[in-house]
Design an enzyme around this catalytic site. Sequence first.
Site, PDB file in Angstrom:
ATOM      1  N   HIS A 183      -5.537   8.964  -0.757  1.00  9.32           N
ATOM      2  CA  HIS A 183      -5.942   7.581  -1.042  1.00  9.32           C
ATOM      3  C   HIS A 183      -4.725   6.754  -1.426  1.00  9.32           C
ATOM      4  CE1 HIS A 183      -5.690   8.126  -5.478  1.00  9.32           C
ATOM      5  NE2 HIS A 183      -6.239   9.315  -5.281  1.00  9.32           N
ATOM      6  N   CYS A 184      -4.904   5.465  -1.407  1.00  9.00           N
ATOM      7  CA  CYS A 184      -3.865   4.538  -1.831  1.00  9.00           C
ATOM      8  C   CYS A 184      -3.806   4.541  -3.363  1.00  9.00           C
ATOM      9  CB  CYS A 184      -4.181   3.133  -1.314  1.00  9.00           C
ATOM     10  SG  CYS A 184      -2.803   1.984  -1.487  1.00  9.00           S
TER      11      CYS A 184
ATOM     12  N   HIS B  16      -3.761  14.522  -2.179  1.00  5.13           N
ATOM     13  CA  HIS B  16      -4.114  15.584  -3.123  1.00  5.13           C
ATOM     14  C   HIS B  16      -3.659  16.953  -2.619  1.00  5.13           C
ATOM     15  CE1 HIS B  16      -7.579  13.306  -5.377  1.00  5.13           C
ATOM     16  NE2 HIS B  16      -6.468  12.615  -5.343  1.00  5.13           N
TER      17      HIS B  16
ATOM     18  N   HIS C 210     -28.113  13.274  -3.164  1.00  5.22           N
ATOM     19  CA  HIS C 210     -29.476  13.471  -3.683  1.00  5.22           C
ATOM     20  C   HIS C 210     -29.697  12.893  -5.080  1.00  5.22           C
ATOM     21  CE1 HIS C 210     -33.476  15.123  -4.266  1.00  5.22           C
ATOM     22  NE2 HIS C 210     -33.453  15.739  -3.115  1.00  5.22           N
TER      23      HIS C 210
ATOM     24  N   HIS D  15       0.855  -1.190   0.000  1.00  2.48           N
ATOM     25  CA  HIS D  15       0.000   0.000   0.000  1.00  2.48           C
ATOM     26  C   HIS D  15       0.893   1.243   0.000  1.00  2.48           C
ATOM     27  CE1 HIS D  15      -3.585  -2.426   0.916  1.00  2.48           C
ATOM     28  NE2 HIS D  15      -2.898  -3.032   1.875  1.00  2.48           N
TER      29      HIS D  15
ATOM     30  N   MET E  66     -10.052   2.546   0.645  1.00  9.19           N
ATOM     31  CA  MET E  66      -8.747   3.057   1.051  1.00  9.19           C
ATOM     32  C   MET E  66      -8.558   4.517   0.671  1.00  9.19           C
ATOM     33  SD  MET E  66      -5.284   0.931   0.976  1.00  9.19           S
ATOM     34  CE  MET E  66      -4.032   1.346   2.217  1.00  9.19           C
TER      35      MET E  66
ATOM     36  N   HIS F 235     -27.053  16.871   0.017  1.00  9.93           N
ATOM     37  CA  HIS F 235     -28.238  17.677   0.303  1.00  9.93           C
ATOM     38  C   HIS F 235     -28.665  17.384   1.738  1.00  9.93           C
ATOM     39  CE1 HIS F 235     -32.246  19.478  -0.328  1.00  9.93           C
ATOM     40  NE2 HIS F 235     -32.677  18.476   0.409  1.00  9.93           N
TER      41      HIS F 235
ATOM     42  N   HIS G  96      -7.839  -0.630  -4.935  1.00 13.70           N
ATOM     43  CA  HIS G  96      -7.656  -0.315  -3.511  1.00 13.70           C
ATOM     44  C   HIS G  96      -8.655   0.757  -3.057  1.00 13.70           C
ATOM     45  CE1 HIS G  96      -3.583  -2.251  -2.390  1.00 13.70           C
ATOM     46  NE2 HIS G  96      -4.029  -2.832  -3.494  1.00 13.70           N
TER      47      HIS G  96
ATOM     48  N   GLU H 278     -29.325  24.548  -2.178  1.00  9.54           N
ATOM     49  CA  GLU H 278     -30.194  23.428  -1.839  1.00  9.54           C
ATOM     50  C   GLU H 278     -29.404  22.114  -1.867  1.00  9.54           C
ATOM     51  OE1 GLU H 278     -33.375  22.512  -4.703  1.00  9.54           O
ATOM     52  OE2 GLU H 278     -32.374  23.699  -6.230  1.00  9.54           O
ATOM     53  N   THR H 279     -28.519  22.003  -2.846  1.00  8.08           N
ATOM     54  CA  THR H 279     -27.749  20.788  -3.104  1.00  8.08           C
ATOM     55  C   THR H 279     -26.409  21.246  -3.655  1.00  8.08           C
ATOM     56  OG1 THR H 279     -29.771  19.564  -3.627  1.00  8.08           O
ATOM     57  CG2 THR H 279     -27.729  18.653  -4.516  1.00  8.08           C
TER      58      THR H 279
ATOM     59  N   ASP I  42      -1.348   8.761  -1.494  1.00 13.75           N
ATOM     60  CA  ASP I  42      -1.283   9.888  -2.425  1.00 13.75           C
ATOM     61  C   ASP I  42      -2.141  10.989  -1.812  1.00 13.75           C
ATOM     62  OD1 ASP I  42      -2.029  11.759  -4.408  1.00 13.75           O
ATOM     63  OD2 ASP I  42      -2.833  10.266  -5.772  1.00 13.75           O
TER      64      ASP I  42
HETATM   65 CU    CU Z   1      -6.267  10.939  -6.417  1.00 18.73          CU
HETATM   66 CU    CU Z   2     -34.887  16.487  -1.916  1.00 16.82          CU
HETATM   67 CU    CU Z   3      -3.651   0.160  -0.723  1.00 17.12          CU
HETATM   68 MG    MG Z   4     -31.656  25.457  -6.950  1.00 20.52          MG
END
Ligand code: CU
Ligand code: CU
Ligand code: CU
Ligand code: MG
Lengths: 344, 344, 344
Positions: C136-137, C101, C308, C96, C152, C257, C147, C281-282, C99
């Site tokens: 993440h791996c 970001h 949602h 493993h 992971m 949401h 993975h 809203e979302t 990484d």
């Molecule tokens: Cu990535």
């Molecule tokens: Cu809704």
């Molecule tokens: Cu891994």
């Molecule tokens: Mg809207």
Amino acid sequence: FSLTVQAQTDISKLPRITQELVNPPMLPKHDQVSTGQKVVQVRMVIEEKKMIIDDLGTEVWAFAYNGSVPGPMIVAHQGDYIELTLVNKSKNSMVHNIDFHASTGALGGGALTDIAPGEEVVLRFKATKSGVFVYHCAPGGIMIPWHVIHGMSGAITVLPKEGLSDGKGNKLTYDRAYYIGEQDYYIPKDENGNYKKYATPAAGMADELEVMKTLTPTHIVFNGKVGALTGKNALKAKVGETVLILHAQANRDTRPHLIGGHGDYVWERGSFANAPKVDLETWFIAGGSAGAALYTFKQPGIYAYVNHNLIEAVLKGATAHFDVEGKWNDDLMTQVVKPRPIQQ
Amino acid sequence: FSLTVQAQTDISKLPRITQELVNPPMLPKHDQVSTGQKVVQVRMVIEEKKMIIDDLGTEVWAFAYNGSVPGPMIVAHQGDYIELTLVNKSKNSMVHNIDFHASTGALGGGALTDIAPGEEVVLRFKATKSGVFVYHCAPGGIMIPWHVIHGMSGAITVLPKEGLSDGKGNKLTYDRAYYIGEQDYYIPKDENGNYKKYATPAAGMADELEVMKTLTPTHIVFNGKVGALTGKNALKAKVGETVLILHAQANRDTRPHLIGGHGDYVWERGSFANAPKVDLETWFIAGGSAGAALYTFKQPGIYAYVNHNLIEAVLKGATAHFDVEGKWNDDLMTQVVKPRPIQQ
Amino acid sequence: FSLTVQAQTDISKLPRITQELVNPPMLPKHDQVSTGQKVVQVRMVIEEKKMIIDDLGTEVWAFAYNGSVPGPMIVAHQGDYIELTLVNKSKNSMVHNIDFHASTGALGGGALTDIAPGEEVVLRFKATKSGVFVYHCAPGGIMIPWHVIHGMSGAITVLPKEGLSDGKGNKLTYDRAYYIGEQDYYIPKDENGNYKKYATPAAGMADELEVMKTLTPTHIVFNGKVGALTGKNALKAKVGETVLILHAQANRDTRPHLIGGHGDYVWERGSFANAPKVDLETWFIAGGSAGAALYTFKQPGIYAYVNHNLIEAVLKGATAHFDVEGKWNDDLMTQVVKPRPIQQ
Ligand SMILES: [Cu+2]
Ligand SMILES: [Cu+2]
Ligand SMILES: [Cu+2]
Ligand SMILES: [Mg+2]
Ligand SMILES: [Cu+2]
Ligand SMILES: [Cu+2]
Ligand SMILES: [Cu+2]
Ligand SMILES: [Mg+2]
Ligand SMILES: [Mg+2]
Ligand SMILES: [Mg+2]
Ligand SMILES: [Mg+2]
Ligand SMILES: [Mg+2]
Ligand SMILES: [Mg+2]
Ligand SMILES: [Mg+2]
Ligand SMILES: [Mg+2]
């Protein structure tokens, strides 16, 4: 904290208007700028009914607020109260309710509006945020997606009190407004590959849940059915007119695009409290939300308005038309040489 | 209204440049800041040809503007006119056309450019909006998605007259620019699970429409095929250089990510009239659009640039590489202790 | 160019804090405003273990940073250094790595952290960009998505030195913070349609790759399993409290949401260097990224917090609950008339 010391409005003193809801893609009569805080009274009747959704005669049991898919657009201004009488027709078979993304508390009203066939309920909420917001049925558990994919959603537009603006101090107004509800359906097929029909809504449920789990709709349509807004049903406009296009999708992401035009001003997430993006080729509406775009038509002709996953637009149905009158502007586009045999 | 009183440019008085289009991922020679309004003349020849798209030898009938998937990048400045001669080779089998998302009217030019094999047409449009915009074939009905998923799309970059800016009054320039077209393919399989090959484009259509309806591509690739931009085809850069990455996807959403880097400035919807977002780990391009990201490399080494649905990146093919020369900066990252047996 | 002339920090002179990582949805103890540049020391132990992910007893081999899916949240401030000791337990079966970001170079650290079972490695990187970022791996090739879809991944929050702000000069603070990792699983079924179980992680790989290629998860869950954050596991808050919700999805798009609430301030792409959007809203999190939303609860009750796409929320599992104490505000919402027989 601040909420408790804030003076509560005496709602009984506010003017009340009864808003006559109309069928999509139209909006009810409304002012772009508020004339003062008010209570907007609306009534929606839920209807369970069979609907034909394509040219093959494919049927869906629509769970339709006010008989339409999507349900009608409500329009108010920020700070207004919405007072909804929701009616579940006696001939219906299911408990329904309503969850307003524009509202605050009680699962958007869902916890206060469960009604059995033959019942009605009255819910009031304050529209504290401006924007265009989805509403939908949310009766709990698997009933939530199952009712929504039977067409049971609509939208409300909460305009800023002073109307729309570009976020830089300039007002934006529209000459026309259209409302497009995009709907994903998941219709089961029989062993011959034909779409199945069901005598009652409940009869289709087990099959439909299996199709839903594929996350792959059989149909993706605007305003309830393939072709609801194309050909003779095209949306009308004129060159020079500014059109507000409200696009709601209660369940699944979409990416609106106006073929031959643009989004001059776009509120992708639908909240009018954010400055709109400008000059977009395509915009993106997250599933479970509604967004808005403003465009001033510059050329006459037929425009297709699509979900620009072109498979979804053409093979699944997500296409509308605008039919725009006016004078062609050669400066913007010209066919310099007509099709001819290849030279050189 | 204002459009009709606006003085039209006398196009015949404008300087004309002939832009030599080049193969992706490169951009044609261009100025970052405009030297004045002009007519940009380009010629694109449509070629229908078999292309191998993966290491298994899987074939697709590419419908290729200028022979490449994606089609070539055009570069202009806001206010310029684009004058395209579009040629449909005599040996081709289909009617093709072009719809420019950057243009206004006539379905983006699609309604004015239908040409049969052996024909050519000349279209001119004004680039009124700045940004990076998709173009694609749109011959009507099911032909639209079917041509697009055969690789028939490209992009145009319309730079602001003064070049790019951060939206706060600071100019942004780039040392290199690369253009990545992401393509989703839907290749049918035979009863043994092997990808099918077809003697003509038309022969595959019925099968392909069935795969398209699943909305699940068999391949998602950068610049036409798996590995077009990896290994020895990696994109080059140096530490300290600022690279503009233009990413177009004519049909399906994508989420670019530079492994080990960032988007310092990102125009997600591609319009340069909006201030870019800064410091993104991953950005999102809506299907049917093109976006742009600017990054100044700070470390040497190999970077993978992926669609960060990692299944789409690795199992479907959406991976490119940047190969960056320069001096490692321990301040940004250090391997403090090399792999060793677990202590304590 | 500027990087090489920039004075390097003498890291040995900086204060060091050891951050005790905690299980999601909680965040480790941290200051919202930085008290000065520092080195944040963390230790994560990778565990391969069977986990039950739904009520059917479906099993997944979780590849779990610190034993949890998602891995723990790390919190730092912009300009801090993160010094991670990563441990691959001796009883594990796979190589493993990690990484980040948030980091710069060497595939986000992936190229410097490959460790076999029984090994540990120490990586340090500078958090140059503020925001919430996925880690993440990424052990190379098909191992990367494989993975990640085994759980992971995790996230790091890099706060601006002065804390969060609305982009208009106003500080934003939170009373509570919760961290939700959304996970898509692709569990193979046997010929009877039952989810398969595997004696070792490797035993499932071939089957799982086939499910992954459908791009259709069998499960989409918050914090590792269906129901991890619902019912008695609901997230707590009080009316008037402001809650920061961090939402990470390492692989697949999602659209959070809050049913009955909103995103008052939302950093959709997770970078705190951009002004947040308001009143959503979302919102939309691109696959391979983490975003943040701030909401001040205004009503008591149970809130569902969902992806949602309602099919993904209910049929696949992507639902959490907030349980909010306080006093109901009738001004925001009232049941004016309880369900009653239809009048008129
Ligand atoms: Cu990535
Ligand atoms: Cu809704
Ligand atoms: Cu891994
Ligand atoms: Mg809207
Ligand atoms: Cu219902
Ligand atoms: Cu074509
Ligand atoms: Cu298009
Ligand atoms: Mg609210
Ligand atoms: Mg209920
Ligand atoms: Mg235009
Ligand atoms: Mg045509
Ligand atoms: Mg664009
Ligand atoms: Mg960086
Ligand atoms: Mg490695
Ligand atoms: Mg982020």
